[in-house]
Each structure stands twice: as C-alpha cells, then as structure tokens.
Design an enzyme around this catalytic site. Structure first.
Site, PDB file in Angstrom:
ATOM      1  N   GLU A   1       0.838  -1.200   0.000  1.00 32.49           N
ATOM      2  CA  GLU A   1       0.000   0.000   0.000  1.00 32.49           C
ATOM      3  C   GLU A   1       0.873   1.251   0.000  1.00 32.49           C
ATOM      4  O   GLU A   1       1.861   1.333   0.734  1.00 32.49           O
ATOM      5  CB  GLU A   1      -0.902   0.009   1.242  1.00 32.49           C
TER       6      GLU A   1
ATOM      7  N   TYR B   1      -6.706   6.892  -0.036  1.00 33.02           N
ATOM      8  CA  TYR B   1      -7.633   7.988  -0.313  1.00 33.02           C
ATOM      9  C   TYR B   1      -7.712   8.815   0.952  1.00 33.02           C
ATOM     10  O   TYR B   1      -8.034   8.278   2.029  1.00 33.02           O
ATOM     11  CB  TYR B   1      -8.995   7.348  -0.617  1.00 33.02           C
TER      12      TYR B   1
ATOM     13  N   ASN C   1     -20.447  -6.969  11.082  1.00 31.04           N
ATOM     14  CA  ASN C   1     -20.288  -5.998   9.998  1.00 31.04           C
ATOM     15  C   ASN C   1     -19.337  -6.518   8.927  1.00 31.04           C
ATOM     16  O   ASN C   1     -19.578  -6.343   7.724  1.00 31.04           O
ATOM     17  CB  ASN C   1     -19.772  -4.670  10.558  1.00 31.04           C
TER      18      ASN C   1
ATOM     19  N   LYS D   1     -19.974  -7.309   4.827  1.00 30.03           N
ATOM     20  CA  LYS D   1     -19.138  -6.858   3.719  1.00 30.03           C
ATOM     21  C   LYS D   1     -18.891  -8.007   2.731  1.00 30.03           C
ATOM     22  O   LYS D   1     -18.974  -7.834   1.508  1.00 30.03           O
ATOM     23  CB  LYS D   1     -17.812  -6.313   4.235  1.00 30.03           C
TER      24      LYS D   1
END
Length: 306
Positions: free
Chosen positions: A32, A64, A178, A182
């Site tokens: 990354e 971002y 959660n 996804k």
C-alpha cells in the site's frame, strides 16, 4: 555454577537453525502507498514502486485521504501504476463527502482506465476526532458502497478488518457481524488494520471463522518508521502497542539507520510467526518507503522474479 533451566532453554534457542533459513518463498504479498503531496514525494513513491515491483505483488493499492481530500492525487498515482507497470493496481474509495452518483462516476472512470480492484472503505471524517456522519445523498457505510460498486462493474473488492475492534464498534461481535455483511455484499478479501502481536491476528481469524466468515483475511503489516507516529496512529485506530516495543525503540529517535534495523527485525519476526501459523498472504503498509518491506519479504524467502 550449573546453568538454570531458563539458561539451558535460551542456549538451545541460540543453537537452533536460524529463524529464516530454508523458507520456501511461497508467500504472496501486496503493498500500500499513499498519494504524494509534492514532486519530491512523487519521486520517492515511484522509486519505492520500482523497488518492490520485481517481487511480483498480487496488487498495489493507493490510499484515499479523509473526506476524499486526495481524490485527484490518488487517481493520478493509480493511473501511472496502470500505465507504466505490470502490477495490478487497486484504488481506495470511500463514502465520505460524496453522493452515490459521484462515487459511481469515479468507479466507472477507474474501470474504463483498466482498474479492476477497489479497496472499499467507509472512510474517516475530514475533521479529526469528529463523529462519522454519512453524506445525505451518499453511501452510508462500506457495505452499501460494496453493493454499489458491484452494480457499476464486477470489481475485485478488498475491505478493512479490525483485529482489535473498530473504534466505532460497540463490541467484537458487532464488528464481526459488519465484516460478514461486507463479504455477503461482494467483498473478495479483508485486509486487517496493523497490529504488533501474532496472537492478535490468530485470535481474530479464529473468531471470524466461528462467525461464519469464509473469505480471505490478510494480515496488514506496518514496519515502524517512527515510533511516535505509530503511537498516534494506534490511538486513532485502536491498535495496542506492547510494552516491550517502546523499550526497543527508546533512544533511537535521532538514529534512523539503527531504528530501521530494529523495525525490520520486529516486523520480520512477527511475519515469521504468522507464517508458522499458516499465513501465506501479507499486505504491507509501506508509507511510501520500500526498504523495510523489501527486506522482510527477502527474509521470508521471496525473491525477485525475472
């Protein structure tokens, strides 16, 4: 004087085969980067990209900024990777400060430019410390964003996972629920927030499986460039820092070369223990510096491919 049992155990460890010898090099990696803010930082980024490219990563991603603050610079960095390298590029995309139509338009543009992989994140509010509020006309969270991206095109989608629980989650179970949503919405894999103890990842992985999550979960590894910066980031994302770690970095603030050696040793040993536990995929948060990530991959047996 006869040695104690602890001394004999330590002597045995010291005489055993070196920790990194004989590894098959059968790992897969990804890296990354963050979009540069200046020409000099752009040069550093590109030098890092070129250094890590021979390791044939599965993909490289570009982050971002909070509130979409680096949208154009992210897009430019991704575009250059697509056009000038053979590495698959992944663009980070968030829900913050954008309508659904705006996010969809960005996704379509990426697809048209050859980008097939999105790192889909809810995102952080642009005001540090402020509570997250969905845009009135936007995607409310990562689950909605994933479903929206899948309607735009058949993207490969990576998402975030939190071994030590997302700061906004009420508890571990809610966090796991959660994450499962996804995957159910179309995520390909989850990449974890950075952590510093292998047991943290193994415990999380086991709980994820118990919660019915079958998708790939990749540990996110962040070699320490600055211990002070890691302390700040850890406070924001809920990552625990072991007591022993502070002692190892004490006194190295003005000794970057020594700090880099210590950092590589700590991260490589953690990756080696993850490898011993069956992990074969690693995601490195490079902070746009290639040396540490390259060294760790080398110690894990990964070599440049011709």
């Amino acid at each position: 004087m006869s040695p104690t049992l602890d001394q004999m155990r330590e002597a045995q460890r010291a005489l055993e085969t070196p920790l990194f010898s004989g590894l098959a090099g059968d790992i897969e990696v990804s890296f990354e980067f963050f979009p540069p803010k200046s020409d000099k930082m752009a040069q550093t980024l590109w030098e890092s990209v070129e250094t890590l490219a021979p390791l044939s990563p599965r993909f490289v991603s570009v982050t971002y900024g909070a509130g979409g603050s680096t949208r154009e610079r992210t897009h430019a960095a991704v575009r250059r990777i697509v056009n000038e390298t053979s590495m698959p590029a992944a663009a980070h995309l968030t829900c913050v400060n954008a309508t659904r139509e705006e996010v969809d338009a960005v996704a379509r543009e990426y697809w048209e430019e050859g980008v097939r992989h999105i790192v889909a994140l809810r995102g952080d509010p642009p005001e540090g410390g402020a509570a997250y509020k969905p845009h009135p006309g936007g995607y409310a969270n990562a689950v909605e964003l994933i479903a929206g991206l899948k309607r735009v095109a058949d993207f490969e989608i990576s998402v975030a996972a939190y071994p030590e629980v997302h700061p906004d989650s009420p508890d571990r179970q809610a966090d796991l629920d959660n994450l499962k949503r996804k995957f159910d919405a179309g995520a390909t894999r989850a990449i974890t927030q950075f952590f510093f103890e292998p047991e943290c990842f193994f415990d999380f992985r086991d709980k994820a499986v118990a919660a019915g999550i079958e998708g790939e979960i990749v540990p996110g590894i962040m070699p320490v460039l600055s211990f002070g910066a890691v302390q700040r980031m850890s406070g924001l994302c809920g990552t625990g820092i072991p007591d022993w770690m502070e002692g190892l970095f004490a006194g190295l603030d003005e000794k970057p070369d020594a700090r880099q050696l210590v950092s590589a040793t700590i991260a490589a040993e953690m990756c080696r223990r993850l490898y011993a536990g069956g992990v074969r995929q690693f995601h490195f948060y490079t902070l746009n510096r290639a040396e540490l990530s390259y060294a760790i991959c080398h110690m894990l047996g990964l070599r440049p491919k011709v």
